[in-house]
Every structure is written in C-alpha cells, then in structure tokens.
Design a protein around this motif. Structure first.
Motif, PDB file in Angstrom:
ATOM      1  N   ASN A  70      48.597 -10.805 -22.207  1.00 18.87           N
ATOM      2  CA  ASN A  70      48.875 -10.206 -23.498  1.00 18.87           C
ATOM      3  C   ASN A  70      47.573 -10.019 -24.281  1.00 18.87           C
ATOM      4  O   ASN A  70      46.775 -10.938 -24.422  1.00 18.87           O
ATOM      5  CB  ASN A  70      49.839 -11.118 -24.271  1.00 18.87           C
ATOM      6  N   ASN A  71      47.356  -8.809 -24.802  1.00 16.87           N
ATOM      7  CA  ASN A  71      46.125  -8.513 -25.538  1.00 16.87           C
ATOM      8  C   ASN A  71      45.990  -9.350 -26.808  1.00 16.87           C
ATOM      9  O   ASN A  71      44.877  -9.645 -27.228  1.00 16.87           O
ATOM     10  CB  ASN A  71      46.057  -7.031 -25.883  1.00 16.87           C
ATOM     11  N   LYS A  72      47.109  -9.711 -27.420  1.00 16.29           N
ATOM     12  CA  LYS A  72      47.059 -10.522 -28.633  1.00 16.29           C
ATOM     13  C   LYS A  72      46.647 -11.962 -28.340  1.00 16.29           C
ATOM     14  O   LYS A  72      46.291 -12.700 -29.244  1.00 16.29           O
ATOM     15  CB  LYS A  72      48.408 -10.514 -29.351  1.00 16.29           C
TER      16      LYS A  72
END
Length: 68
Positions: free
Chosen positions: A2-4
């Motif tokens: 996940n990029n977050k």
C-alpha cells in the motif's frame, strides 16, 4: 504494498537509523546544571521544544491578528 504505508515505514526506518547512529552519551551543561543523555535523545528533545515554541508563537500571532 500500500502506497500510504510506504512513507510512514520509510520515516520510521530513518528514525531508527538516526537513533542507532547517535547513541553516544554527551554531557549538557547549562548554568549550574549538568546532564548526561544520548545525543539522539537530546536532538529529539530540542526538536520537540522548537516545535512547541513555534506552535505557541503561531497561536499567539494568530490570536493577535484575529483580535486586532
């Protein structure tokens, strides 16, 4: 992944590296006081104090601006 999640994990890894590389105990003398602590803890403490001062000054000037 996940990029977050990448940014917080990267920042946490950098913080751990910073702490590991700055474990040397330094002596801080101010007026009549003398204190020994790790360099990384001292730098984090100074950062927290600086952030608190900046936050209080910002709130003070914001309040002053709103009330004329």
């Amino acid at each position: 992944m996940n990029n977050k999640l990448v940014l917080p994990l990267t920042l946490a890894a950098l913080a751990v590296l910073f702490i590991i590389q700055n474990v040397t105990v330094v002596e801080i003398k101010f007026l009549f006081w003398s204190l020994q602590m790790s360099r990384s803890l001292f730098m984090i403490l100074l950062l927290a104090i600086g952030m608190a001062i900046g936050w209080f000054l910002h709130a003070h000037f914001q309040h002053k601006k709103e009330n004329g």
